[in-house]
Design a protein around this motif. Sequence first.
Motif, PDB file in Angstrom:
ATOM      1  N   ASP A 148      -4.194  -1.544  -2.896  1.00 59.82           N
ATOM      2  CA  ASP A 148      -4.308  -0.037  -2.709  1.00 59.82           C
ATOM      3  C   ASP A 148      -5.921   0.425  -2.204  1.00 59.82           C
ATOM      4  OD1 ASP A 148      -4.391   2.731  -2.772  1.00 59.82           O
ATOM      5  OD2 ASP A 148      -4.195   2.895  -5.149  1.00 59.82           O
ATOM      6  N   PRO A 205      -6.772   2.977  -0.369  1.00 54.58           N
ATOM      7  CA  PRO A 205      -7.276   4.288  -0.502  1.00 54.58           C
ATOM      8  C   PRO A 205      -7.878   4.556  -1.932  1.00 54.58           C
ATOM      9  CG  PRO A 205      -5.230   4.415   0.900  1.00 54.58           C
ATOM     10  CD  PRO A 205      -5.509   3.102   0.303  1.00 54.58           C
ATOM     11  N   GLY A 206      -7.081   4.011  -2.903  1.00 49.17           N
ATOM     12  CA  GLY A 206      -7.625   4.026  -4.083  1.00 49.17           C
ATOM     13  C   GLY A 206      -8.919   3.077  -4.641  1.00 49.17           C
ATOM     14  N   ARG A 257      -9.339   9.440  -1.322  1.00 43.17           N
ATOM     15  CA  ARG A 257      -7.913   8.771  -1.288  1.00 43.17           C
ATOM     16  C   ARG A 257      -7.144   9.679  -0.549  1.00 43.17           C
ATOM     17  NH1 ARG A 257      -4.797   6.074  -5.063  1.00 43.17           N
ATOM     18  NH2 ARG A 257      -6.297   5.858  -6.779  1.00 43.17           N
ATOM     19  N   ALA A 258      -7.034  10.789  -0.300  1.00 39.37           N
ATOM     20  CA  ALA A 258      -5.936  11.701   0.453  1.00 39.37           C
ATOM     21  C   ALA A 258      -6.338  11.093   2.030  1.00 39.37           C
ATOM     22  CB  ALA A 258      -6.276  13.055   0.275  1.00 39.37           C
ATOM     23  N   THR A 307      -5.203   7.692   2.787  1.00 36.05           N
ATOM     24  CA  THR A 307      -3.746   7.331   2.869  1.00 36.05           C
ATOM     25  C   THR A 307      -3.241   7.702   3.981  1.00 36.05           C
ATOM     26  OG1 THR A 307      -3.658   7.971   0.296  1.00 36.05           O
ATOM     27  CG2 THR A 307      -1.641   8.127   1.826  1.00 36.05           C
ATOM     28  N   GLY A 344      -1.821   4.697   5.359  1.00 32.65           N
ATOM     29  CA  GLY A 344      -0.294   4.606   5.072  1.00 32.65           C
ATOM     30  C   GLY A 344      -0.389   4.264   3.628  1.00 32.65           C
ATOM     31  N   THR A 345       0.983   4.118   3.063  1.00 28.82           N
ATOM     32  CA  THR A 345       1.017   3.597   1.816  1.00 28.82           C
ATOM     33  C   THR A 345       1.647   2.426   1.851  1.00 28.82           C
ATOM     34  OG1 THR A 345       3.275   4.416   2.055  1.00 28.82           O
ATOM     35  CG2 THR A 345       2.046   6.121   1.010  1.00 28.82           C
ATOM     36  N   GLU A 346       1.271   1.543   0.966  1.00 24.96           N
ATOM     37  CA  GLU A 346       1.557   0.077   0.866  1.00 24.96           C
ATOM     38  C   GLU A 346       3.057   0.017   0.310  1.00 24.96           C
ATOM     39  OE1 GLU A 346      -0.310  -1.835   1.965  1.00 24.96           O
ATOM     40  OE2 GLU A 346      -2.417  -0.925   1.865  1.00 24.96           O
ATOM     41  N   GLN A 350       1.732  -4.024  -4.148  1.00 31.24           N
ATOM     42  CA  GLN A 350       0.929  -3.381  -5.357  1.00 31.24           C
ATOM     43  C   GLN A 350       0.546  -4.156  -6.327  1.00 31.24           C
ATOM     44  OE1 GLN A 350       0.708   0.120  -5.480  1.00 31.24           O
ATOM     45  NE2 GLN A 350       1.439   0.205  -3.536  1.00 31.24           N
TER      46      GLN A 350
END
Length: 197
Positions: free
Chosen positions: A80, A82-83, A181-182, A185, A189-191, A196
């Motif tokens: 993750d 962005p996290g 984070r926003a 993202t 993009g999202t993983e 994960q």
Amino acid sequence: MTADRPHGGRREEILRAALDMIAERGYRGTSLDAVAEAVGLTRQGVLHYFPGKQQLLAAILERTVEVGRGDLPPHRLQADVPGQLAAVVAHNRAHPAFAQAYSVLMAESATAGHPARDVFRQHYRQVLDEMTRGYTERWGERLPSGLTPHAAAVAVLALLDGMQQQWLLDRDRTGDPEIMRAVLTVLFGTESPDLQP
């Protein structure tokens, strides 16, 4: 006065006093005499631990970079991203003296003849190369946003430094990790589920 202090303890005390002074006054506004007075030593006592002001500066730079990276350095990718970078921002907020000293020294290093100039130049080149390499290994020649890995690395570093500068001027801001984070993202993009942790 120093007989009962372990060598490492006194060295850390000097380092912390110098770091606090640099955060408030900058490198050129900090003297070895002032540091010595702050820790109850003579100038020679400080020189016993750090042979000169530049050696003290080198130790401070090493420490600020080390603390700034925390347990989640931005150039070692986790699933993750962005996290991960939001956690770096939160970590730096928990260590304001280190964050301020780093930012002050970075800004000062842009001036001619500053002893930290080459250190910061090399640091940024190294981190930029490592981030670019990590992004390339993860996404190839283009990120989900369409940016190249190099462009994304430059943007992320600028965002981290700029956000930190803004926070140092207005410490009432509390939402920076979530903003980081926003924004990232959108960039990354999202993983997929298999990435994960």
